[in-house]
Structure formats: structure tokens, C-alpha cells
Design a protein around this motif. Structure first.
Motif, PDB file in Angstrom:
ATOM      1  N   GLY A 270       0.906  -1.260  -0.166  1.00 34.20           N
ATOM      2  CA  GLY A 270       0.169   0.082  -0.008  1.00 34.20           C
ATOM      3  C   GLY A 270       0.764   1.147  -0.040  1.00 34.20           C
ATOM      4  O   GLY A 270       0.806   2.457  -0.629  1.00 34.20           O
ATOM      5  N   ALA A 271       1.897   1.247   0.779  1.00 34.31           N
ATOM      6  CA  ALA A 271       2.725   2.328   0.875  1.00 34.31           C
ATOM      7  C   ALA A 271       3.558   2.852  -0.417  1.00 34.31           C
ATOM      8  O   ALA A 271       3.941   3.934  -0.863  1.00 34.31           O
ATOM      9  CB  ALA A 271       3.945   2.352   1.862  1.00 34.31           C
ATOM     10  N   LEU A 272       3.650   1.624  -1.182  1.00 33.52           N
ATOM     11  CA  LEU A 272       4.381   1.619  -2.371  1.00 33.52           C
ATOM     12  C   LEU A 272       3.497   1.941  -3.519  1.00 33.52           C
ATOM     13  O   LEU A 272       3.620   2.877  -4.497  1.00 33.52           O
ATOM     14  CB  LEU A 272       4.928   0.268  -2.777  1.00 33.52           C
ATOM     15  CG  LEU A 272       6.213  -0.323  -2.090  1.00 33.52           C
ATOM     16  CD1 LEU A 272       6.581  -1.644  -2.737  1.00 33.52           C
ATOM     17  CD2 LEU A 272       7.470   0.684  -2.522  1.00 33.52           C
ATOM     18  N   ILE A 273       2.036   1.630  -3.530  1.00 37.85           N
ATOM     19  CA  ILE A 273       0.941   2.012  -4.345  1.00 37.85           C
ATOM     20  C   ILE A 273       0.973   3.661  -4.339  1.00 37.85           C
ATOM     21  O   ILE A 273       0.917   4.246  -5.366  1.00 37.85           O
ATOM     22  CB  ILE A 273      -0.240   1.465  -4.041  1.00 37.85           C
ATOM     23  CG1 ILE A 273      -0.280  -0.088  -4.171  1.00 37.85           C
ATOM     24  CG2 ILE A 273      -1.402   2.234  -4.658  1.00 37.85           C
ATOM     25  CD1 ILE A 273      -1.409  -0.652  -4.125  1.00 37.85           C
ATOM     26  N   VAL A 274       1.015   4.220  -2.996  1.00 40.42           N
ATOM     27  CA  VAL A 274       0.880   5.653  -2.791  1.00 40.42           C
ATOM     28  C   VAL A 274       2.124   6.510  -3.799  1.00 40.42           C
ATOM     29  O   VAL A 274       1.622   7.183  -4.201  1.00 40.42           O
ATOM     30  CB  VAL A 274       0.707   6.021  -1.459  1.00 40.42           C
ATOM     31  CG1 VAL A 274       0.683   7.430  -1.383  1.00 40.42           C
ATOM     32  CG2 VAL A 274      -0.435   5.305  -0.930  1.00 40.42           C
ATOM     33  N   THR A 275       3.286   5.937  -3.209  1.00 38.80           N
ATOM     34  CA  THR A 275       4.345   6.419  -3.915  1.00 38.80           C
ATOM     35  C   THR A 275       4.553   6.311  -5.276  1.00 38.80           C
ATOM     36  O   THR A 275       4.694   7.334  -6.224  1.00 38.80           O
ATOM     37  CB  THR A 275       5.680   6.095  -3.320  1.00 38.80           C
ATOM     38  OG1 THR A 275       5.319   5.993  -2.085  1.00 38.80           O
ATOM     39  CG2 THR A 275       6.643   6.858  -3.630  1.00 38.80           C
ATOM     40  N   VAL A 276       4.082   5.221  -5.984  1.00 43.40           N
ATOM     41  CA  VAL A 276       4.141   4.989  -7.214  1.00 43.40           C
ATOM     42  C   VAL A 276       3.174   5.801  -8.068  1.00 43.40           C
ATOM     43  O   VAL A 276       3.466   6.367  -9.005  1.00 43.40           O
ATOM     44  CB  VAL A 276       3.696   3.344  -7.503  1.00 43.40           C
ATOM     45  CG1 VAL A 276       3.617   2.886  -8.991  1.00 43.40           C
ATOM     46  CG2 VAL A 276       5.106   2.476  -7.191  1.00 43.40           C
ATOM     47  N   LEU A 277       1.769   5.877  -7.368  1.00 46.96           N
ATOM     48  CA  LEU A 277       0.969   6.831  -7.976  1.00 46.96           C
ATOM     49  C   LEU A 277       1.423   8.077  -8.134  1.00 46.96           C
ATOM     50  O   LEU A 277       1.282   8.681  -9.182  1.00 46.96           O
ATOM     51  CB  LEU A 277      -0.451   6.570  -7.271  1.00 46.96           C
ATOM     52  CG  LEU A 277      -1.515   7.378  -7.766  1.00 46.96           C
ATOM     53  CD1 LEU A 277      -1.725   6.629  -9.193  1.00 46.96           C
ATOM     54  CD2 LEU A 277      -2.743   7.286  -6.751  1.00 46.96           C
ATOM     55  N   ARG A 278       1.814   8.746  -7.013  1.00 38.91           N
ATOM     56  CA  ARG A 278       2.479  10.046  -7.200  1.00 38.91           C
ATOM     57  C   ARG A 278       3.538  10.367  -7.908  1.00 38.91           C
ATOM     58  O   ARG A 278       3.467  11.171  -8.791  1.00 38.91           O
ATOM     59  CB  ARG A 278       3.012  10.698  -5.880  1.00 38.91           C
ATOM     60  CG  ARG A 278       1.514  10.609  -4.783  1.00 38.91           C
ATOM     61  CD  ARG A 278       1.994  11.379  -3.492  1.00 38.91           C
ATOM     62  NE  ARG A 278       0.744  11.395  -2.454  1.00 38.91           N
ATOM     63  CZ  ARG A 278       0.039  12.193  -2.589  1.00 38.91           C
ATOM     64  NH1 ARG A 278      -0.199  13.127  -3.403  1.00 38.91           N
ATOM     65  NH2 ARG A 278      -1.121  12.373  -1.386  1.00 38.91           N
ATOM     66  N   VAL A 293      -6.822  13.888  -5.580  1.00 37.94           N
ATOM     67  CA  VAL A 293      -8.127  13.398  -6.063  1.00 37.94           C
ATOM     68  C   VAL A 293      -8.057  12.065  -6.133  1.00 37.94           C
ATOM     69  O   VAL A 293      -9.150  10.976  -5.708  1.00 37.94           O
ATOM     70  CB  VAL A 293      -8.721  14.190  -7.329  1.00 37.94           C
ATOM     71  CG1 VAL A 293     -10.030  13.581  -7.652  1.00 37.94           C
ATOM     72  CG2 VAL A 293      -9.047  15.456  -6.995  1.00 37.94           C
ATOM     73  N   ALA A 294      -6.950  11.598  -7.075  1.00 37.02           N
ATOM     74  CA  ALA A 294      -7.017  10.007  -7.251  1.00 37.02           C
ATOM     75  C   ALA A 294      -6.593   9.138  -6.176  1.00 37.02           C
ATOM     76  O   ALA A 294      -7.488   8.198  -6.063  1.00 37.02           O
ATOM     77  CB  ALA A 294      -5.915   9.913  -8.461  1.00 37.02           C
ATOM     78  N   THR A 295      -5.686   9.708  -5.047  1.00 34.69           N
ATOM     79  CA  THR A 295      -5.644   8.964  -3.966  1.00 34.69           C
ATOM     80  C   THR A 295      -6.927   8.976  -3.068  1.00 34.69           C
ATOM     81  O   THR A 295      -7.181   7.973  -2.402  1.00 34.69           O
ATOM     82  CB  THR A 295      -4.317   9.552  -3.073  1.00 34.69           C
ATOM     83  OG1 THR A 295      -3.359   9.842  -3.821  1.00 34.69           O
ATOM     84  CG2 THR A 295      -4.051   8.941  -2.040  1.00 34.69           C
ATOM     85  N   GLY A 296      -7.634   9.999  -3.098  1.00 31.14           N
ATOM     86  CA  GLY A 296      -8.673  10.119  -2.060  1.00 31.14           C
ATOM     87  C   GLY A 296      -9.615   9.096  -2.749  1.00 31.14           C
ATOM     88  O   GLY A 296     -10.717   8.313  -1.819  1.00 31.14           O
ATOM     89  N   VAL A 297     -10.040   8.819  -4.092  1.00 27.55           N
ATOM     90  CA  VAL A 297     -11.013   8.095  -4.795  1.00 27.55           C
ATOM     91  C   VAL A 297     -10.501   6.519  -4.513  1.00 27.55           C
ATOM     92  O   VAL A 297     -11.437   5.625  -3.991  1.00 27.55           O
ATOM     93  CB  VAL A 297     -11.024   8.413  -6.050  1.00 27.55           C
ATOM     94  CG1 VAL A 297     -11.723   7.063  -6.918  1.00 27.55           C
ATOM     95  CG2 VAL A 297     -11.506   9.348  -6.636  1.00 27.55           C
ATOM     96  N   LEU A 298      -9.194   6.211  -4.572  1.00 23.26           N
ATOM     97  CA  LEU A 298      -8.648   4.946  -4.069  1.00 23.26           C
ATOM     98  C   LEU A 298      -8.931   4.386  -2.630  1.00 23.26           C
ATOM     99  O   LEU A 298      -9.493   3.332  -2.401  1.00 23.26           O
ATOM    100  CB  LEU A 298      -7.218   4.801  -4.355  1.00 23.26           C
ATOM    101  CG  LEU A 298      -6.804   4.693  -5.853  1.00 23.26           C
ATOM    102  CD1 LEU A 298      -5.252   4.725  -5.979  1.00 23.26           C
ATOM    103  CD2 LEU A 298      -7.338   3.364  -6.599  1.00 23.26           C
ATOM    104  N   VAL A 299      -8.580   5.383  -1.764  1.00 22.21           N
ATOM    105  CA  VAL A 299      -8.968   5.229  -0.281  1.00 22.21           C
ATOM    106  C   VAL A 299     -10.673   4.725  -0.135  1.00 22.21           C
ATOM    107  O   VAL A 299     -10.779   3.728   0.761  1.00 22.21           O
ATOM    108  CB  VAL A 299      -8.689   6.372   0.473  1.00 22.21           C
ATOM    109  CG1 VAL A 299      -9.228   6.018   2.146  1.00 22.21           C
ATOM    110  CG2 VAL A 299      -7.163   6.541   0.548  1.00 22.21           C
ATOM    111  N   ILE A 300     -11.314   5.567  -0.525  1.00 24.11           N
ATOM    112  CA  ILE A 300     -12.762   5.464  -0.482  1.00 24.11           C
ATOM    113  C   ILE A 300     -13.478   3.954  -1.087  1.00 24.11           C
ATOM    114  O   ILE A 300     -13.910   3.316  -0.492  1.00 24.11           O
ATOM    115  CB  ILE A 300     -13.545   6.516  -1.017  1.00 24.11           C
ATOM    116  CG1 ILE A 300     -13.358   7.817  -0.229  1.00 24.11           C
ATOM    117  CG2 ILE A 300     -15.295   6.209  -1.052  1.00 24.11           C
ATOM    118  CD1 ILE A 300     -14.067   9.234  -0.907  1.00 24.11           C
ATOM    119  N   ALA A 301     -12.605   3.936  -2.034  1.00 24.02           N
ATOM    120  CA  ALA A 301     -13.087   2.699  -3.046  1.00 24.02           C
ATOM    121  C   ALA A 301     -12.536   1.380  -2.225  1.00 24.02           C
ATOM    122  O   ALA A 301     -13.412   0.459  -2.096  1.00 24.02           O
ATOM    123  CB  ALA A 301     -12.661   2.562  -4.386  1.00 24.02           C
TER     124      ALA A 301
END
Length: 314
Positions: A270-278, A293-301
Motif C-alpha cells: 500500500g505504501a508503494l502504491i501511494v508513492t508509485v501513483l504520485r 483526488v486520485a488517492t482519495g478515490v482509491l481510499v474510499i473505494a
């Protein structure tokens, strides 16, 4: 041997692989060794804080003050060394204070029966204020021991690795073993699933939860040491969104906010997903606001999917 697609870490791992593939195709620099090493390094401190956050969320708690605890520990270490204290003593003091704050949090949750959200929200405000009162400006760190985790080495001649990364891997392995191979780990999951049932089965719920907060506090102290190795400067305004970033990593890693389900391996992913995404979105030229926005959508999903999954199991 078959792949268990219901394991908490499988879905996040697939998502991470997909993200890497997409950014590798859409950008020309993502797969460069220097960039991949930077991605891992950027996830280091938040990934360590997320490790402590995982333990707490597994017991159906939450820690909004973990980043503030980490920042205070960096300031304490730096100020003590500047004041003439031996570096080893400053390091131990920072670790001890971080663990003590974790113990206070656990005591308020287990003894006074206060909700973890309220306790850690209050501590977030207190620790942030204390950090700024303690020192209103950043404190440069030149001591070799405090910056030691930032020491760089190269694997296979080209892959850059810091001692901080090595320490993080060791912590993840140790906690993975503790959670999956010891009675303490079984107690943590049991308390998160149903504390009353855990109590009736003979588990000391208070002691288990208190131990989780103490260990998490110590982990935040180690995160402070890693932070000083990565950026040799203790700043009272650092990691202002570190608490939310760590929660994001835990949730995206498949750990349930309702407790009792998840893994430290998933948190690492999960930590790598956040960093890779950014990193990938930045290289693709996407504005920071849209990244949030993209990170927030992922968390809610992720939370919605967890809720739906639990509902089906019932």
C-alpha cells in the motif's frame, strides 16, 4: 500450490503491478533504476509509520497522532545533540519518548476507555503545539549517528539502497513473523475481530492493546531516525499529512478499518502504491491536486470494498 486470491495482500499487489506497468508504458523514465530507488526511498518514512498504524488498526483502533509523534522525536534527537548530549543518548531519548507517547495513548484507550479517534486527535493537537513550542524553527542535523540511516550503498553495481531501507525491511519481516507465528499476533487479530469473545477465551485484551500502542510508538521513533537520515533537518512542520498518508497506505494494503483483518505485507504494498501513483502521475505531468483526488478515490473505494466484503461474509 494455488494462489489465494482472497488473501488481503493479493489485490493490492495486483494493483501495484498494474500501476507500474501503466506508468512504464506512459512515461519514459519510470523504470529507470534511479527513479525506482527514489520511489522506494520516498515511501520509507510513511511506510514505517504505516507499519505502526497497521498494528493499531488491526485492533480496530486508529492513530491520528503518529506523524506528530515522529516529528517530535526528530526534534528531540536534534536538539539534544545540538545542546551537547551524546548522539547515542539523543537517539535513545527520541525512541523512548515516542514509545512513551504510544504507551500514554494505549493507557487512555484501555484504562480510561476513551475512543482511539478522540485520544489521538487530541494528542495530534497537543504534540503539534509542543513541537512548535519546543523549537519554532528547523534544526540542522550533522551528527553521523542520527543521519546514519541515510547512508547509501549500491547493490549489483547500480541499485541504490540506504540503511534506512534495510531497517524497514527487517521491521516488516519481524512484525510479519510476530503477527503470523506467535500467540501475541493471534491475540491481536482476535481482539480486532471481537474483543468480548477474545476476553471470554482468556485473552488479556487490555494488555494486548496496550502492547500494540507501545510497539507502534517505538516504530514511530525509528521512523524519526529514518527521517533524519533521509533529510538531515528536524522540522516542526514536517509530515503534516503523514498520519493520513499512513492510513491511506494501510487501507490500500487491504487492512480493514474495522479491525481483525490485514497484513503488514499488504501495508508495504500500500505504501508503494501511494508513492508509485504520485511519482507516475508527476512524470506524466498531472497536477498535485488531481493526484490527491486520485488517492482519495482509491481510499474510499478500498474502504467500500472492505465493507461490502464483510457484509457478504455475514
Amino acid at each position: 500450490m494455488t494462489l489465494n486470491l482472497r488473501a488481503p495482500a493479493v489485490g493490492p499487489t495486483i494493483a501495484l503491478v498494474v500501476a507500474v506497468v501503466v506508468f512504464s508504458v506512459t512515461t519514459s523514465t519510470f523504470l529507470e533504476l534511479d527513479n525506482l530507488s527514489l520511489v522506494v526511498e520516498q515511501s520509507l518514512v510513511v511506510g514505517t509509520m504505516a507499519l505502526g498504524q497497521t498494528l493499531i488498526i488491526l485492533t480496530a483502533g486508529i492513530d491520528l497522532a503518529n506523524a506528530a509523534n515522529t516529528v517530535l522525536a526528530t526534534l528531540l534527537m536534534a536538539k539534544l545533540v545540538v545542546g551537547g548530549a551524546p548522539s547515542w543518548l539523543a537517539l535513545l531519548a527520541g525512541l523512548a519518548v515516542a514509545a512513551f507517547i504510544g504507551g500514554v495513548t494505549g493507557g487512555l484507550v484501555t484504562r480510561v476507555k476513551l475512543p482511539p479517534f478522540i485520544v489521538t486527535l487530541g494528542l495530534l493537537t497537543i504534540l503539534t503545539a509542543v513541537s512548535r513550542i519546543y523549537t519554532g524553527q528547523s534544526v540542522p542535523v550533522t551528527d553521523p549517528l542520527l543521519s546514519w540511516l541515510g547512508t547509501r550503498r549500491y547493490l549489483f553495481g547500480g541499485i541504490e539502497v540506504t540503511y534506512g531501507m534495510t531497517v524497514a525491511v527487517i521491521m516488516y519481516v519481524v512484525l510479519w513473523y510476530a503477527l503470523t507465528r506467535t500467540s501475541w499476533g493471534k491475540h491481536v487479530y482476535a481482539v480486532g475481530n471481537e474483543p468480548e469473545a477474545a476476553r471470554l477465551s482468556g485473552i488479556n485484551v487490555r494488555r494486548t492493546v496496550l502492547s500494540v500502542y507501545l510497539i507502534a510508538g517505538l516504530i514511530y521513533g525509528i521512523a524519526a531516525w529514518q527521517a533524519l537520515g533521509r533529510v538531515p533537518n528536524a522540522d516542526p512542520n514536517a509530515y503534516q499529512t503523514g498520519n493520513l498518508d499512513s492510513i491511506t497506505a494501510v487501507v490500500l494494503g487491504g487492512t480493514s478499518l474495522f479491525g481483525g483483518r490485514g497484513s503488514v505485507l499488504g501495508t508495504l504494498v500500500g505504501a508503494l502504491i501511494v508513492t508509485v501513483l504520485r511519482s507516475g502521475l508527476t512524470q506524466a505531468g498531472i497536477d498535485d491536486l488531481y493526484q490527491n483526488v486520485a488517492t482519495g478515490v482509491l481510499v474510499i473505494a478500498a474502504v467500500a470494498l472492505d465493507r461490502f466484503s464483510r457484509g457478504r461474509q455475514r
